[in-house]
Enzyme design. Structure first.
Site, mmCIF file in Angstrom:
data_model
loop_
_atom_site.group_PDB
_atom_site.id
_atom_site.type_symbol
_atom_site.label_atom_id
_atom_site.label_comp_id
_atom_site.label_asym_id
_atom_site.label_seq_id
_atom_site.Cartn_x
_atom_site.Cartn_y
_atom_site.Cartn_z
ATOM 1 N N ASP A 63 0.817 -1.211 0.000
ATOM 2 C CA ASP A 63 0.000 0.000 0.000
ATOM 3 C C ASP A 63 0.855 1.268 0.000
ATOM 4 O O ASP A 63 2.075 1.220 0.175
ATOM 5 C CB ASP A 63 -0.960 0.005 1.207
ATOM 6 C CG ASP A 63 -0.312 -0.563 2.478
ATOM 7 O OD1 ASP A 63 0.928 -0.479 2.607
ATOM 8 O OD2 ASP A 63 -1.035 -1.105 3.318
ATOM 9 N N ASN A 132 -7.659 -3.023 14.257
ATOM 10 C CA ASN A 132 -9.037 -3.315 13.843
ATOM 11 C C ASN A 132 -9.094 -4.495 12.866
ATOM 12 O O ASN A 132 -10.130 -4.764 12.291
ATOM 13 C CB ASN A 132 -9.677 -2.075 13.207
ATOM 14 C CG ASN A 132 -8.970 -1.645 11.926
ATOM 15 O OD1 ASN A 132 -7.986 -2.266 11.509
ATOM 16 N ND2 ASN A 132 -9.461 -0.589 11.302
ATOM 17 N N HIS A 134 -7.309 -4.800 10.039
ATOM 18 C CA HIS A 134 -6.999 -4.545 8.624
ATOM 19 C C HIS A 134 -5.711 -5.258 8.197
ATOM 20 O O HIS A 134 -4.791 -5.437 8.981
ATOM 21 C CB HIS A 134 -6.976 -3.045 8.278
ATOM 22 C CG HIS A 134 -5.818 -2.264 8.779
ATOM 23 N ND1 HIS A 134 -5.917 -0.965 9.215
ATOM 24 C CD2 HIS A 134 -4.499 -2.571 8.909
ATOM 25 C CE1 HIS A 134 -4.734 -0.518 9.572
ATOM 26 N NE2 HIS A 134 -3.852 -1.483 9.403
ATOM 27 N N GLU A 139 -9.831 -2.106 5.272
ATOM 28 C CA GLU A 139 -10.440 -1.842 6.567
ATOM 29 C C GLU A 139 -11.675 -2.732 6.767
ATOM 30 O O GLU A 139 -12.152 -3.366 5.821
ATOM 31 C CB GLU A 139 -10.834 -0.346 6.641
ATOM 32 C CG GLU A 139 -9.653 0.625 6.464
ATOM 33 C CD GLU A 139 -8.724 0.707 7.686
ATOM 34 O OE1 GLU A 139 -8.756 -0.200 8.552
ATOM 35 O OE2 GLU A 139 -7.948 1.689 7.765
HETATM 36 C C1 F6R Z 1 1.399 -1.527 6.152
HETATM 37 C C2 F6R Z 1 0.105 -2.203 6.243
HETATM 38 C C3 F6R Z 1 -0.680 -2.228 7.514
HETATM 39 C C4 F6R Z 1 0.160 -2.501 8.767
HETATM 40 C C5 F6R Z 1 -0.701 -2.430 10.015
HETATM 41 C C6 F6R Z 1 0.092 -2.683 11.291
HETATM 42 O O1 F6R Z 1 1.937 -1.680 4.865
HETATM 43 O O2 F6R Z 1 -0.317 -2.713 5.266
HETATM 44 O O3 F6R Z 1 -1.680 -3.219 7.405
HETATM 45 O O4 F6R Z 1 0.754 -3.764 8.660
HETATM 46 O O5 F6R Z 1 -1.309 -1.180 10.093
HETATM 47 O O6 F6R Z 1 1.001 -1.640 11.463
HETATM 48 P P1 F6R Z 1 2.101 -1.669 12.611
HETATM 49 O O7 F6R Z 1 3.057 -2.726 12.253
HETATM 50 O O8 F6R Z 1 2.713 -0.289 12.574
HETATM 51 O O9 F6R Z 1 1.359 -1.959 13.887
#
Ligand code: F6R
Length: 239
Positions: A63, A132, A134, A139
């Site tokens: 992303d 959450n 994702h 989401e």
């Molecule tokens: C990032 C992504 C997100 C993160 C998620 C957890 O490329 O796709 O799904 O993996 O938000 O983020 P952290 O590791 O910062 O808790």
């Protein structure tokens, strides 16, 4: 789902790097789907420390924020440069990251899907998970057939990621992300979660009923998923 509990963050990061290194040994031109965020930082450091050649590997990031140019310090382009690309030999032409400033967003997302397909599909996608549930920036409520597209970030995601934007301007509210369908199309999936803040969502993801309100539960349907946890992220698992 194959779940591994490791002693700590360093151990799970090292294990993730070993899995990637093993794949690259077997298939030097492997197609990897790569995450950003705080969780994979240790994995990238461990992979860099292994000093293996990634010269034939092709990478596709999950992303990118809408509106951030590659040179913005919080863009995922900049993240990848800092944590991986400046240290390894992945060829620039083989590094793929969605362009968050593309004038035609739909064309950009379609181009990305086509590039993944033309490369032969993803061999291994590495994921983190949001509080959450994702995965990528898919989401809660995302259909599991979703492909790469523009999405609005959930309130919880905006709150969680605001920490990265302290001194670097307002946080984007939208992102481009591979879809859940794109992720499920990978031959193998590796999900990393660390810390007690992730324990609740890890329990939901591994033991909860699959449902669109918790995107990570979509992974239960995939035949080859490995979940790497440290002790704290695994505390609420019943087995
Ligand atoms: C990032 C992504 C997100 C993160 C998620 C957890 O490329 O796709 O799904 O993996 O938000 O983020 P952290 O590791 O910062 O808790």
């Amino acid at each position: 789902m194959h779940v591994e509990r490791h002693a700590d963050y360093a151990a799970l990061s090292h294990r993730a790097a070993e899995i990637v290194a093993e794949l690259v040994r077997q298939k030097p031109d492997a197609i990897l789907g790569l995450p950003t965020g705080s969780t994979p930082e240790g994995f990238y450091a461990a992979l860099v420390a292994m000093q293996i050649s990634l010269a034939s590997v092709r990478t596709f990031n999950l992303d990118e924020y809408v509106g951030l140019p590659p040179e913005h310090p919080q863009s995922y382009h900049a993240y990848m440069q800092k944590h991986l690309y400046q240290h390894v030999d992945v060829r620039p032409k083989n590094r793929h990251i969605l362009n968050g400033t593309a004038p035609d967003v739909e064309a950009e997302c379609l181009r990305y899907e086509e590039a993944i397909a033309a490369a032969g599909g993803l061999d291994l996608v590495i994921l983190g998970v949001g509080h959450n549930g994702h995965i990528g920036f898919n989401e809660p409520g995302t259909p599991w057939s979703a492909r790469t597209r523009k999405v609005a970030l959930a309130e919880r995601t905006l709150q969680a990621n605001a920490r990265f934007f302290g001194g670097t301007g307002p946080m984007p509210t939208h992102a481009l992300t591979m879809g859940i369908g794109t992720i499920l199309g990978a031959k193998q999936i590796l999900l990393l979660a660390s810390g007690e803040g992730k324990a609740e969502i890890v329990r939901e993801m591994v033991e909860g009923k699959p449902r669109v309100e918790v995107p990570a539960t979509a992974l239960q349907a995939h035949p080859r998923v490995t979940v790497l946890l440290d002790k704290s992220a695994a505390t609420l698992l019943s087995r």
